[in-house]
Write an enzyme that holds these catalytic residues in place. Structure first.
Site, PDB file in Angstrom:
ATOM      1  NE  ARG A 104      -2.396   1.005   3.595  1.00 47.65           N
ATOM      2  CZ  ARG A 104      -3.094   1.242   4.690  1.00 47.65           C
ATOM      3  NH1 ARG A 104      -4.387   1.021   4.703  1.00 47.65           N
ATOM      4  NH2 ARG A 104      -2.508   1.667   5.778  1.00 47.65           N
ATOM      5  CB  THR A 108      -1.736   7.032  -3.446  1.00 51.11           C
ATOM      6  OG1 THR A 108      -1.208   5.694  -3.402  1.00 51.11           O
ATOM      7  CG2 THR A 108      -0.800   7.925  -4.234  1.00 51.11           C
ATOM      8  CG  ASP A 200       2.911  -2.169   8.904  1.00 48.22           C
ATOM      9  OD1 ASP A 200       2.842  -1.218   8.119  1.00 48.22           O
ATOM     10  OD2 ASP A 200       3.214  -3.339   8.537  1.00 48.22           O
ATOM     11  CG  ASP A 203       6.649  -2.493   9.496  1.00 48.13           C
ATOM     12  OD1 ASP A 203       7.344  -2.967   8.584  1.00 48.13           O
ATOM     13  OD2 ASP A 203       6.230  -1.321   9.495  1.00 48.13           O
TER      14      ASP A 203
END
Ligand code: PRP
Ligand code: URA
Length: 209
Positions: A104, A108, A200, A203
């Site tokens: 992603r 944007t 995340d 991560d």
């Protein structure tokens, strides 16, 4: 209209709480994602078709049930989807595995594709597309667009945590794809992270932050 199936078995809820905890490090995080993925497969595969086969037990011959046809295909969305793959393979070890690479874009928030390699006989298989997070739904929707080009029999999306926004997008863009999730959270924040979520996923799985 597709269905959203919440798999909220107590073991799954307990483990998901540990996954959410920011103090859970990558080793334990990976192990827990593995375990929850395995537990979810039990429910995700509940409607698999069976056929009767003849087997001889030590006592006599009999007709018994086995799963019919070619086994499933599993498509993890790279990179975080890889964290769910082994857990799924624990219960379906003969499944074929395809990979779709998407990340992603932080500016944007749109998915950017970088890899796609799918089993050749996808038309004969039911597919499980797996990714821990369904946030805006952009990544899952794009991945499903990829796999639909190869015309699989059926697609299910399996995630650990879904945001209402992602569910809505998936239902609109892929009304034929049922969503299986271990939690439906409140909302997305300004960076399109799921609240409360788990942070995340990539991560946390791989210790990259
Ligand atoms: C995460 C996650 C999903 C996506 C969800 O991946 O694993 O693929 O974000 O967000 P969306 O629903 O708004 O598209 P990320 O883009 O962080 O890439 P990674 O798996 O490589 O870490
Ligand atoms: N991707 C993640 O890994 N986590 C989120 O909360 C949203 C997208």
């Amino acid at each position: 209209m597709s269905q959203t199936i919440l798999i909220d078995h107590p073991l799954i809820q307990h483990k998901l709480t540990l996954i959410r905890d920011k103090n859970t490090g990558p080793k334990e995080f990976r192990e827990l994602v593995d375990e929850v993925s395995t537990l979810m497969v039990y429910e995700v595969t509940r409607d698999l078709s069976l056929e009767e086969v003849e087997v001889e037990t030590p006592i006599c011959k009999g007709k018994f049930k086995m799963i019919k046809g070619k086994k499933l295909g599993i498509v993890p969305i790279l990179r975080a989807g890889l964290g769910m793959l082994n857990g799924v393979l624990q219960l379906i070890p003969t499944a074929k595995v395809g990979h779709v690479g998407l990340y992603r874009d932080p500016e944007t928030l749109k998915p950017v594709e970088y890899y796609c390699k799918l089993p050749t006989d996808i038309q004969d298989r039911d597919l499980l597309v797996v990714d821990p997070m369904l946030a805006t739904g952009g990544s899952a929707s794009a991945a499903i667009n990829f796999v639909k080009e190869r015309d699989p029999r059926n697609i299910k999306l399996v995630v650990l945590i879904a945001a209402p926004e992602g569910i809505e997008k998936l239902q609109k863009e892929h009304p034929d794809v049922d969503i299986y999730t271990a939690a439906i959270d409140q909302k997305l924040n300004d960076h399109a992270y799921i609240v409360p979520g788990l942070g995340d996923a990539g991560d946390r799985l791989y210790g990259t932050k």
